[in-house]
Enzyme design. Structure first.
Site, PDB file in Angstrom:
ATOM      1  N   LYS A   1       7.376   3.057  12.732  1.00 49.29           N
ATOM      2  CA  LYS A   1       7.301   1.787  13.481  1.00 49.29           C
ATOM      3  C   LYS A   1       8.552   0.915  13.296  1.00 49.29           C
ATOM      4  CE  LYS A   1       2.252   1.505  13.590  1.00 49.29           C
ATOM      5  NZ  LYS A   1       1.064   0.693  13.295  1.00 49.29           N
TER       6      LYS A   1
ATOM      7  N   ASN B   1      -2.147 -10.382  -2.389  1.00 56.52           N
ATOM      8  CA  ASN B   1      -1.547  -9.051  -2.570  1.00 56.52           C
ATOM      9  C   ASN B   1      -1.345  -8.754  -4.052  1.00 56.52           C
ATOM     10  OD1 ASN B   1      -0.477  -6.677  -1.284  1.00 56.52           O
ATOM     11  ND2 ASN B   1       1.544  -7.301  -2.050  1.00 56.52           N
TER      12      ASN B   1
ATOM     13  N   LYS C   1       5.267 -10.537  -2.656  1.00 55.05           N
ATOM     14  CA  LYS C   1       5.256 -10.053  -1.270  1.00 55.05           C
ATOM     15  C   LYS C   1       4.328 -10.898  -0.402  1.00 55.05           C
ATOM     16  CE  LYS C   1       5.025  -5.514  -0.393  1.00 55.05           C
ATOM     17  NZ  LYS C   1       4.578  -4.127  -0.711  1.00 55.05           N
TER      18      LYS C   1
HETATM   19  P1  ATR Z   1       0.883  -0.354   5.291  1.00 57.89           P
HETATM   20  O1  ATR Z   1       1.910  -0.115   6.362  1.00 57.89           O
HETATM   21  O2  ATR Z   1      -0.364   0.480   5.436  1.00 57.89           O
HETATM   22  O3  ATR Z   1       0.568  -1.817   5.120  1.00 57.89           O
HETATM   23  P2  ATR Z   1       2.510  -0.534   2.953  1.00 57.89           P
HETATM   24  O4  ATR Z   1       3.507  -1.342   3.690  1.00 57.89           O
HETATM   25  O5  ATR Z   1       2.964   0.510   1.993  1.00 57.89           O
HETATM   26  O6  ATR Z   1       1.537   0.200   3.945  1.00 57.89           O
HETATM   27  O7  ATR Z   1       1.550  -1.562   2.166  1.00 57.89           O
HETATM   28  C1  ATR Z   1       0.442  -1.144   1.414  1.00 57.89           C
HETATM   29  C2  ATR Z   1      -0.343  -2.376   0.986  1.00 57.89           C
HETATM   30  O8  ATR Z   1      -1.526  -1.974   0.286  1.00 57.89           O
HETATM   31  C3  ATR Z   1       0.435  -3.283   0.042  1.00 57.89           C
HETATM   32  O9  ATR Z   1       0.004  -4.620   0.267  1.00 57.89           O
HETATM   33  C4  ATR Z   1      -0.022  -2.772  -1.339  1.00 57.89           C
HETATM   34  O10 ATR Z   1       0.112  -3.713  -2.367  1.00 57.89           O
HETATM   35  P3  ATR Z   1       1.532  -3.842  -3.159  1.00 57.89           P
HETATM   36  O11 ATR Z   1       2.466  -4.569  -2.246  1.00 57.89           O
HETATM   37  O12 ATR Z   1       1.213  -4.613  -4.369  1.00 57.89           O
HETATM   38  O13 ATR Z   1       1.978  -2.427  -3.440  1.00 57.89           O
HETATM   39  C5  ATR Z   1      -1.485  -2.538  -1.034  1.00 57.89           C
HETATM   40  N1  ATR Z   1      -2.177  -1.611  -1.947  1.00 57.89           N
HETATM   41  C6  ATR Z   1      -2.007  -0.271  -2.052  1.00 57.89           C
HETATM   42  N2  ATR Z   1      -2.875   0.243  -2.953  1.00 57.89           N
HETATM   43  C7  ATR Z   1      -3.608  -0.795  -3.447  1.00 57.89           C
HETATM   44  C8  ATR Z   1      -4.663  -0.923  -4.412  1.00 57.89           C
HETATM   45  N3  ATR Z   1      -5.140   0.130  -5.050  1.00 57.89           N
HETATM   46  N4  ATR Z   1      -5.184  -2.153  -4.639  1.00 57.89           N
HETATM   47  C9  ATR Z   1      -4.708  -3.240  -3.988  1.00 57.89           C
HETATM   48  N5  ATR Z   1      -3.701  -3.189  -3.064  1.00 57.89           N
HETATM   49  C10 ATR Z   1      -3.169  -1.987  -2.794  1.00 57.89           C
END
Ligand code: ATR
Length: 275
Positions: free
Chosen positions: A66, A151, A156
């Site tokens: 994207k 988050n 972020k």
């Molecule tokens: P997407 O395009 O699906 O949003 P991304 O940009 O990699 O993928 O973002 C993933 C999101 O899920 C982020 O907000 C991440 O939190 P961090 O920024 O702290 O990494 C969040 N995330 C992933 N696994 C998580 C978990 N187990 N618990 C809480 N938040 C999670």
């Protein structure tokens, strides 16, 4: 016949060809829609090969392309500009390419279709990644009373919140501890984190979840996500998965390309039956 496609990597799982072929039948539009595995080395080559055929009129773009698509197109819609991500490319009459992002409209339409008002509602958005960024502007455009972005990585959330020229948006850490310092309750909780994909529960107190009138999880599948199951157990009246959002974002893309709006409810029902 006009050609359309969805690009992703992986792409096998995509339901978009099926959704768009039902839309085309419903609206009596003659078009082809296929899935294409995009090149991880040089995604622009994949787009250029597709659009070298004059019958190619547009495409959808999904993970992980994207952001690349946003850089490739000639101009961006407001949503795509804000999200720095494009899920829909439209080939214009003059041969230029417009990039749009219909994810936010898809989410908003699905929430409203499920009978929940966003206007004046208090919103908790979990996650601050690409998925959250892609929908934030469209949620804010519905005039909620406030938005809290929570988050795991607090910085972020704060950075994302600061992008909106909207006083009542704030970012914070996604942890029990930070909810203690937040007053009031949330009407709508939207989970955009990828926690559900690994069957993990985001760190939100039960008291916060149980006060919501809707909990929305952007993922979908045969079973409700662990987060939605948990919310249901806590008595939340509406626990909604992301299947409706998927179909609504597709409908918005279809409208951008063809100028007609398909009936989404029939498609959601059909896809649900296949799980
Ligand atoms: P997407 O395009 O699906 O949003 P991304 O940009 O990699 O993928 O973002 C993933 C999101 O899920 C982020 O907000 C991440 O939190 P961090 O920024 O702290 O990494 C969040 N995330 C992933 N696994 C998580 C978990 N187990 N618990 C809480 N938040 C999670």
């Amino acid at each position: 016949m006009d050609n359309y496609a969805v690009f992703g990597n992986p792409i096998e799982q995509s339901k978009s060809p099926e959704i768009h072929s039902i839309f085309a039948k419903q609206t009596k539009q003659k078009l082809n829609y296929v899935k294409i595995l995009g090149s991880l080395e040089k995604f622009s080559d994949s787009l250029e090969a597709f659009f070298s055929d004059p019958s190619a009129k547009g495409c959808n773009v999904t993970a992980p392309f994207k952001q690349d698509a946003a850089k490739w197109v000639s101009s961006l819609s407001e949503s795509a500009k804000f999200g720095e991500a494009v899920n829909t490319i439209i080939k214009q009459e003059d041969g230029s390419f417009t990039g749009d992002n219909t994810d936010g409209v898809g989410l908003v339409t699905d929430i409203l279709t499920n009978g929940v008002e966003i206007k004046n509602a208090s919103i908790l958005l979990l996650g601050a990644g690409g998925a959250a960024r892609g929908v934030l502007k469209d949620i804010a455009a519905q005039s909620p009373s406030n938005i809290v972005i929570a988050n795991r990585t607090a910085a972020k959330a704060e950075a994302l919140a600061s992008l909106l020229p909207f006083a009542k948006v704030q970012g914070m850490e996604l942890s029990h501890r930070s909810f203690d310092s937040i007053a009031g309750h949330f009407d709508i909780i939207i989970n955009s984190t990828s926690a559900s994909l690994s069957s993990e529960l985001p760190d939100v107190p039960d008291t916060t979840i149980s006060q919501a009138s809707m909990v929305y999880d952007m993922v979908y599948g045969k079973q409700l996500s662990k987060f939605l199951q948990h919310a249901k157990k806590l008595g939340v009246p509406k626990t909604i998965d992301g299947l409706g959002m998927l179909v609504e974002q597709a409908s918005e893309s279809f409208h951008l390309w063809r100028g007609v709006r398909p009936d989404t409810s029939e498609v959601v029902k059909k896809l649900r039956e296949q799980f």
